[in-house]
Design a protein around this motif. Structure first.
Motif, PDB file in Angstrom:
ATOM      1  N   ILE A 412      14.417   2.347  38.971  1.00  0.00           N
ATOM      2  CA  ILE A 412      14.135   2.570  40.394  1.00  0.00           C
ATOM      3  C   ILE A 412      12.884   3.429  40.553  1.00  0.00           C
ATOM      4  N   ASP A 413      12.753   4.449  39.737  1.00  0.00           N
ATOM      5  CA  ASP A 413      11.588   5.333  39.803  1.00  0.00           C
ATOM      6  C   ASP A 413      10.299   4.553  39.527  1.00  0.00           C
ATOM      7  N   ILE A 414      10.336   3.708  38.517  1.00  0.00           N
ATOM      8  CA  ILE A 414       9.151   2.890  38.197  1.00  0.00           C
ATOM      9  C   ILE A 414       8.844   1.945  39.348  1.00  0.00           C
ATOM     10  N   TYR A 415       9.879   1.338  39.930  1.00  0.00           N
ATOM     11  CA  TYR A 415       9.658   0.413  41.042  1.00  0.00           C
ATOM     12  C   TYR A 415       9.051   1.126  42.248  1.00  0.00           C
ATOM     13  N   LEU A 416       9.556   2.326  42.550  1.00  0.00           N
ATOM     14  CA  LEU A 416       9.010   3.070  43.680  1.00  0.00           C
ATOM     15  C   LEU A 416       7.536   3.408  43.469  1.00  0.00           C
ATOM     16  N   CYS A 431      18.111   2.355  46.619  1.00  0.00           N
ATOM     17  CA  CYS A 431      18.846   3.423  45.933  1.00  0.00           C
ATOM     18  C   CYS A 431      20.337   3.428  46.232  1.00  0.00           C
ATOM     19  N   ARG A 432      20.826   2.484  47.022  1.00  0.00           N
ATOM     20  CA  ARG A 432      22.224   2.594  47.443  1.00  0.00           C
ATOM     21  C   ARG A 432      23.218   2.396  46.292  1.00  0.00           C
ATOM     22  N   THR A 433      22.813   1.729  45.235  1.00  0.00           N
ATOM     23  CA  THR A 433      23.714   1.520  44.094  1.00  0.00           C
ATOM     24  C   THR A 433      23.689   2.702  43.131  1.00  0.00           C
ATOM     25  N   LEU A 434      22.708   3.574  43.249  1.00  0.00           N
ATOM     26  CA  LEU A 434      22.565   4.691  42.329  1.00  0.00           C
ATOM     27  C   LEU A 434      23.679   5.712  42.544  1.00  0.00           C
ATOM     28  N   ASP A 435      24.408   6.016  41.484  1.00  0.00           N
ATOM     29  CA  ASP A 435      25.499   6.993  41.546  1.00  0.00           C
ATOM     30  C   ASP A 435      25.014   8.287  40.897  1.00  0.00           C
ATOM     31  N   LEU A 452       9.394  10.370  45.977  1.00  0.00           N
ATOM     32  CA  LEU A 452       9.542   8.992  46.449  1.00  0.00           C
ATOM     33  C   LEU A 452      10.978   8.633  46.795  1.00  0.00           C
ATOM     34  N   LEU A 453      11.937   9.452  46.378  1.00  0.00           N
ATOM     35  CA  LEU A 453      13.337   9.159  46.659  1.00  0.00           C
ATOM     36  C   LEU A 453      13.672   9.486  48.107  1.00  0.00           C
TER      37      LEU A 453
END
Length: 569
Positions: A412-416, A431-435, A452-453
């Protein structure tokens, strides 16, 4: 094998071929562009076709030229038959048996014309010598290409294949050692070849190889892993150039490649030969086939079949093998995401239908989840990867299969970072799947300062770490007051050291400023409005605002004392 005893006396003169003889020639035969001046008696006594052709020319006083324009094997095959008629020594081997047999059939050199004629002698040699040897059988099949119809009619092809199949079935594990004949028919006594039967069969062209392997599979006596090993040898040999280009990540223009149709035929044939048993071939080999199928745009059914086969063994795959180049005009992405999505769907369907123990199924799911997260990190760098497909790949794995979310966070970080134009809603969807509870301490430290989060994710990271520290009995004295205000705004206050509870406690002196001047203002009214996060990064809370108005990242950075260089972005 050698036939005849007379020395070779054929010679060329004035553009014609003739034989040294005191007898005047009385027969002219034209084969392609070559004219032969020969004698009727030796040839007509053994060739029924020449007898019939000459009988049609009796009304001419001068010998008429007999044209054999469609002669199989050309001048070499005709001259071999002519020499046999004259009793001149000829040498037969696996390299010329097919052309000689077709030529003898054309000239009708059968037992009906003369006993011990050429057809009979060739059949004896073929059955007693050619069919008994591995190499001779293979060479004979290789020479059938210019005579495919003739070879099928005469049973040469089928008998060679049957011979090879019977040899394999007699001992599938056997390594063959032999001395083979060269083009002159001489035996090379000092050179012995030792090879497995799969290596011998790899020398055949695809139509002959397919027939041979299909016969072996139908016999049911050859282990599936040996069938798979033979297929791998054949594919590696005939698609070696393609494999190198695939490994280098370069595409091929299948429309302009003159060999693309042959490559498609080869690939589709190999796929139909794959054993149905799991692990008969490696997942890596299946994925290499899939890459080649994609590049040469083979049939859709071939692609679907390979995707199904890969799904059966997906837990054995490596990320590098899954990077299948995209060659369609419909997508600008570097890699073909649809193929991998299809494989994942097949894997999930098969997992539901398989009668497998829960422990084995869970282990397989966990491996696949790690594989997917590694794949996501690779494709995240591609600016053309759409968010919808990226999320679809994330959600293709069941939530319980991801024991840790570190790799998912990295993806996710790379994609952002590669898609800076995402809006707030899109970043939240990503990010909704990130736990956050499944993130390691190192990753949490990075996420807390990730500009970016979405703000909601950062807050979740903070709460996750507060809960983890509370359960471990850690001191929370390093929490700045404004962070504690955020925790209070969410209705949670830090627990005292050693306590596992998260209930409100009596504030220490340094916490006095958290008390609301108005008793009616409770922590529930200090709710964080993450959905309304301003573009400038400041925090927006319901009034009365008890949180100092500072940029959120400045506040959160005080929470973590970290070595930023220790995290691999």
């Amino acid at each position: 094998m050698k036939l005849g005893s007379r020395p070779d006396t054929f010679y060329s003169s004035n553009g014609a071929r003739s034989i040294s003889s005191e007898v005047r020639t009385d027969l002219i035969i034209q084969v392609n562009e070559t004219r032969y001046l020969l004698h009727k008696f030796p040839l007509l006594s053994k060739c029924l076709k020449l007898q019939r052709l000459c009988s049609e020319n009796t009304e001419f006083s001068q010998p008429r030229i007999i044209e054999l324009s469609d002669f199989p094997g050309g001048i070499k095959a005709f001259e071999l038959c002519a020499k046999f008629c004259y009793g001149i020594t000829i040498t037969l081997s696996a390299y010329n048996i097919v052309s000689a047999r077709c030529a003898a059939k054309y000239l009708q050199m059968t037992e009906e014309v003369e006993k011990g004629n050429l057809v009979h002698k060739l059949e004896v040699f073929f059955n007693s010598c050619i069919l008994n040897g591995w190499k001779d059988c293979i060479v004979t099949l290789q020479t059938t290409k210019p005579f495919q119809l003739w070879s099928e009619e005469l049973g040469i092809t089928s008998r060679c294949i049957e011979s090879l199949v019977s040899k394999v079935l007699s001992n599938p594990m056997k390594v063959i050692a032999h001395s083979h004949s060269n083009r002159n028919g001489d035996i090379e006594e000092t050179h012995t070849t030792k090879r497995w039967w799969g290596e011998y069969l790899s020398e055949l062209r695809i139509d002959l190889y397919w027939r041979t392997m299909a016969a072996l599979k139908s016999g049911g006596k050859v282990p599936p892993n040996l069938i798979g090993a033979s297929l791998k040898i054949y594919t590696s040999k005939w698609l070696s150039k393609i494999s190198r280009k695939v490994e280098n990540g370069s595409g091929l223009n299948s429309e302009s490649d003159p060999s693309s149709s042959n490559s498609r035929l080869l690939l589709e044939s190999i796929i139909t030969l794959l054993p149905i048993e799991r692990n008969a071939v490696s997942c890596s080999f299946l994925l290499k086939l899939l890459k080649s199928v994609n590049i040469f745009q083979a049939s859709g059914s071939s692609k679907l079949e390979l995707a199904r086969r890969v799904a059966l063994q997906l837990d054995e795959a490596k990320v590098c093998d899954l990077m299948i180049p995209s060659v369609t005009n419909d997508s600008d992405t570097i890699y073909d995401l649809d193929i991998f999505l299809n494989i994942l769907e097949q894997f999930m369907l098969q997992s539901q239908s398989q009668q497998t123990s829960s422990s084995a199924l869970n282990a397989s799911m966990i491996k696949v989840s790690k594989l997917v997260d590694g794949y996501l990190q690779e494709i995240a760098r591609d600016v053309n990867v759409p968010l919808s497909k990226f999320i679809a790949l994330i959600e293709a794995v069941p939530k319980l299969a991801r024991l840790k979310h570190d790799d998912l966070y990295r993806a996710i970080d790379i994609y952002l970072k590669s898609h800076l134009d995402l809006n707030k809603r899109e970043r939240k969807d990503l990010c909704r799947t990130l736990d956050c509870k499944k993130l390691s301490l190192e990753v949490c430290m990075h996420a807390a300062q990730n500009e970016l989060l979405p703000l909601r994710v950062v807050v979740q990271v903070l709460f996750s770490q507060q809960t983890r520290a509370a359960m471990a009995g850690s001191q929370l004295t390093r929490l700045p007051s404004n962070i504690k205000a955020l925790l209070a705004a969410k209705g949670t206050t830090p627990s005292p050291p050693g306590s596992l509870t998260t209930t409100t406690r009596t504030p220490r002196p340094q916490d006095e400023w958290l008390k609301s001047p108005n008793p009616s203002v409770s922590s529930s009214r200090m709710k964080l409005v993450a959905d309304d996060e301003p573009a400038n990064g400041s925090l927006k809370v319901q009034q009365p605002c008890l949180i100092p108005s500072r940029p959120k990242r400045t506040m959160f950075s005080k929470l973590w004392l970290m070595n930023h260089s220790g995290y691999e972005k």
